[in-house]
Design an enzyme around this catalytic site. Structure first.
Site, PDB file in Angstrom:
ATOM      1  N   TYR A   1      21.046   5.874   6.832  1.00 42.31           N
ATOM      2  CA  TYR A   1      22.113   6.182   7.790  1.00 42.31           C
ATOM      3  C   TYR A   1      22.136   5.121   8.890  1.00 42.31           C
ATOM      4  O   TYR A   1      21.269   5.083   9.770  1.00 42.31           O
ATOM      5  CB  TYR A   1      21.925   7.575   8.409  1.00 42.31           C
ATOM      6  CG  TYR A   1      21.953   8.732   7.421  1.00 42.31           C
ATOM      7  CD1 TYR A   1      22.487   8.600   6.147  1.00 42.31           C
ATOM      8  CD2 TYR A   1      21.448   9.987   7.765  1.00 42.31           C
ATOM      9  CE1 TYR A   1      22.512   9.660   5.246  1.00 42.31           C
ATOM     10  CE2 TYR A   1      21.479  11.050   6.882  1.00 42.31           C
ATOM     11  CZ  TYR A   1      21.999  10.873   5.617  1.00 42.31           C
ATOM     12  OH  TYR A   1      22.020  11.930   4.733  1.00 42.31           O
TER      13      TYR A   1
ATOM     14  N   HIS B   1      16.216  10.780  -1.894  1.00 44.69           N
ATOM     15  CA  HIS B   1      17.648  10.986  -1.606  1.00 44.69           C
ATOM     16  C   HIS B   1      18.443  11.216  -2.896  1.00 44.69           C
ATOM     17  O   HIS B   1      19.433  11.958  -2.912  1.00 44.69           O
ATOM     18  CB  HIS B   1      18.163   9.746  -0.857  1.00 44.69           C
ATOM     19  CG  HIS B   1      19.254  10.027   0.115  1.00 44.69           C
ATOM     20  ND1 HIS B   1      19.422   9.295   1.252  1.00 44.69           N
ATOM     21  CD2 HIS B   1      20.255  10.927   0.130  1.00 44.69           C
ATOM     22  CE1 HIS B   1      20.481   9.746   1.917  1.00 44.69           C
ATOM     23  NE2 HIS B   1      21.007  10.732   1.247  1.00 44.69           N
TER      24      HIS B   1
ATOM     25  N   PRO C   1      28.075  21.389   4.893  1.00 43.76           N
ATOM     26  CA  PRO C   1      28.527  22.785   4.805  1.00 43.76           C
ATOM     27  C   PRO C   1      29.924  22.995   5.382  1.00 43.76           C
ATOM     28  O   PRO C   1      30.549  24.025   5.123  1.00 43.76           O
ATOM     29  CB  PRO C   1      27.473  23.555   5.603  1.00 43.76           C
ATOM     30  CG  PRO C   1      26.928  22.549   6.569  1.00 43.76           C
ATOM     31  CD  PRO C   1      26.948  21.238   5.844  1.00 43.76           C
ATOM     32  N   LEU C   2      30.397  21.995   6.159  1.00 44.18           N
ATOM     33  CA  LEU C   2      31.761  22.074   6.705  1.00 44.18           C
ATOM     34  C   LEU C   2      32.728  21.258   5.861  1.00 44.18           C
ATOM     35  O   LEU C   2      33.822  20.903   6.328  1.00 44.18           O
ATOM     36  CB  LEU C   2      31.763  21.579   8.162  1.00 44.18           C
ATOM     37  CG  LEU C   2      30.887  22.407   9.109  1.00 44.18           C
ATOM     38  CD1 LEU C   2      30.761  21.725  10.467  1.00 44.18           C
ATOM     39  CD2 LEU C   2      31.467  23.811   9.265  1.00 44.18           C
TER      40      LEU C   2
ATOM     41  N   ARG D   1      32.560  18.238   5.150  1.00 48.29           N
ATOM     42  CA  ARG D   1      32.742  16.993   5.908  1.00 48.29           C
ATOM     43  C   ARG D   1      33.851  17.137   6.958  1.00 48.29           C
ATOM     44  O   ARG D   1      34.579  16.191   7.253  1.00 48.29           O
ATOM     45  CB  ARG D   1      33.031  15.816   4.970  1.00 48.29           C
ATOM     46  CG  ARG D   1      31.924  15.555   3.951  1.00 48.29           C
ATOM     47  CD  ARG D   1      32.229  14.384   3.074  1.00 48.29           C
ATOM     48  NE  ARG D   1      31.265  14.262   1.986  1.00 48.29           N
ATOM     49  CZ  ARG D   1      30.107  13.603   2.033  1.00 48.29           C
ATOM     50  NH1 ARG D   1      29.738  13.038   3.147  1.00 48.29           N
ATOM     51  NH2 ARG D   1      29.314  13.545   0.981  1.00 48.29           N
ATOM     52  N   GLY D   2      33.997  18.320   7.478  1.00 52.22           N
ATOM     53  CA  GLY D   2      34.958  18.576   8.556  1.00 52.22           C
ATOM     54  C   GLY D   2      36.257  19.201   8.083  1.00 52.22           C
ATOM     55  O   GLY D   2      36.999  19.796   8.867  1.00 52.22           O
TER      56      GLY D   2
END
Ligand SMILES: NC(=O)c1ccc[n+]([C@@H]2O[C@H](COP(=O)([O-])OP(=O)(O)OC[C@H]3O[C@@H](n4cnc5c(N)ncnc54)[C@H](OP(=O)(O)O)[C@@H]3O)[C@@H](O)[C@H]2O)c1
Length: 333
Positions: free
Chosen positions: A56, A130, A210-211, A213-214
């Site tokens: 990241y 990962h 969980p969203l 990605r918005g």
């Protein structure tokens, strides 16, 4: 905040964790000042289960986190990951960079030292591969990771986006504490086999994104995403899929509001309601969203709520694939 035991470890972590990726990668411009304030606010809110990865921001996310982690080491359970690399070690794994998976013991040895140096700590609490490397037997990867546990460099092991077969083979080498896979209202692949298997083996499932990605928050303005925003290239943010998903999110938001909660809270509560062994890590770089998301810990969905949510998903089925071909090649089927 409420707390839950991370599978068979005796460690109590917050039922809502914090995904830190967006602070340094994937979702547009970084704002380190607000990100550090968000990390500090997570401590105030009791959110102690933090997620990062070496890739990241090419290490920038781990370095950012170290600013708050080091002075508060005992209050935070830190998870990081290794296994994604960029050809020539240049560019961005999310946009443009030619990325590949390397979960070999040789790379892991270097990666763990790099992560420890950037995080400025002596032991990583939870260390994930990962991705499972198609060119390295998972037993070799996990065998090498198990050596790190013996050496005190990491405490617990995890896999991200593994197949059920990989998970069984890995577990035979060393206990796996957590599996991190994408899981949200819009991405439900884990329900077939991974979720039941984690329950059977007594592993925590850590849903990432969980969203969605918005997207499910109904607040994401897709037309104003920055040119380097990773989501721009994903199928769900384009054309007929975007149209479907915006309608789905609007209907979901209306239902959430009728239950006196925000769509983000409703979406996080939905993931948590799927099984006792789930601890989601919604991502944000803003205090405002963090506080809102923490509120999901107190939301209990009824059977009727769950039915109403399913009805919305059934009404708008044209969600689209979660990844484009570029990202899909890293996910073993
Ligand atoms: N293992 C893997 O392969 C993998 C892959 C992806 C992610 N992850 C991990 O999972 C974590 C979470 O996933 P994610 O961040 O990709 O996706 P996510 O949690 O589904 O969504 C993050 C997005 O939602 C927005 N958001 C957060 N809370 C909100 C709220 N209350 N209202 C409106 N919008 C809100 C964020 O905005 P802002 O950014 O503006 O705050 C961001 O754009 C990551 O941070 C990372 O640690 C792991």
């Amino acid at each position: 905040m409420k707390y839950k035991e991370l599978a068979k470890t005796g460690e109590k972590v917050s039922v809502v964790g914090l995904g830190c990726m967006g602070m340094s990668a994937a979702y547009g411009k970084a704002d380190d000042t607000e990100s550090v304030a968000t990390l500090e606010y997570a401590l105030d809110l009791g959110i102690n289960f933090w997620d990062t990865a070496d890739i990241y921001g090419n290490g920038a996310n781990e370095e950012l986190i170290s600013k708050v982690l080091v002075p508060n080491r005992n209050k935070i359970f830190i998870a990081t990951k290794f296994g994604f690399r960029i050809r020539g070690d240049e560019g961005d794994v999310f946009v443009g960079g030619e990325s590949y998976v390397d979960a070999s013991p040789k790379w892991m040895r270097q990666a763990v030292e790099d992560s420890l140096r950037r995080l400025k700590i002596e032991t990583i609490d939870l260390y994930y591969a990962h991705r499972v490397d198609p060119n390295v037997p998972v037993e070799e990867t996990v065998g090498a990771m198990a050596e790190l546990v013996k050496e005190g460099k990491v405490r617990y092991l995890g896999l991200s986006e593994c197949t059920p077969e990989d998970l069984k083979r890995a577990y035979a080498v060393h206990p796996i504490t957590a599996v991190q896979s994408e899981y949200s209202l819009l991405t439900r692949g884990v329900e077939d086999a991974i979720l039941p298997l984690t329950k059977e083996l007594g592993i925590t499932l850590v849903p990432f994104a969980p969203l969605s990605r918005g997207l499910i928050t109904n607040k994401l303005d897709v037309s104003s995403l920055a040119s380097n925003d990773f989501r721009k290239n994903l199928p769900r943010y384009q054309g007929e899929y975007l149209d479907n998903n915006q309608k789905l999110s609007a209907a979901f938001a209306e239902l959430a509001e009728s239950k006196n909660c925000s769509p983000a809270q409703f979406a996080i509560a939905w993931v948590m309601a799927q099984s006792d062994n789930i601890i989601p890590i919604p991502g944000t770089k803003r205090r405002k969203y963090l506080e809102e998301n923490a509120g999901a810990a107190d939301i209990e969905l009824t059977a009727k709520d769950l039915e109403d949510i399913e009805a919305i998903v059934r009404k708008y089925p044209n969600i689209g694939p979660r990844y484009s071909a570029r990202e899909n090649k890293f996910v073993k089927k």
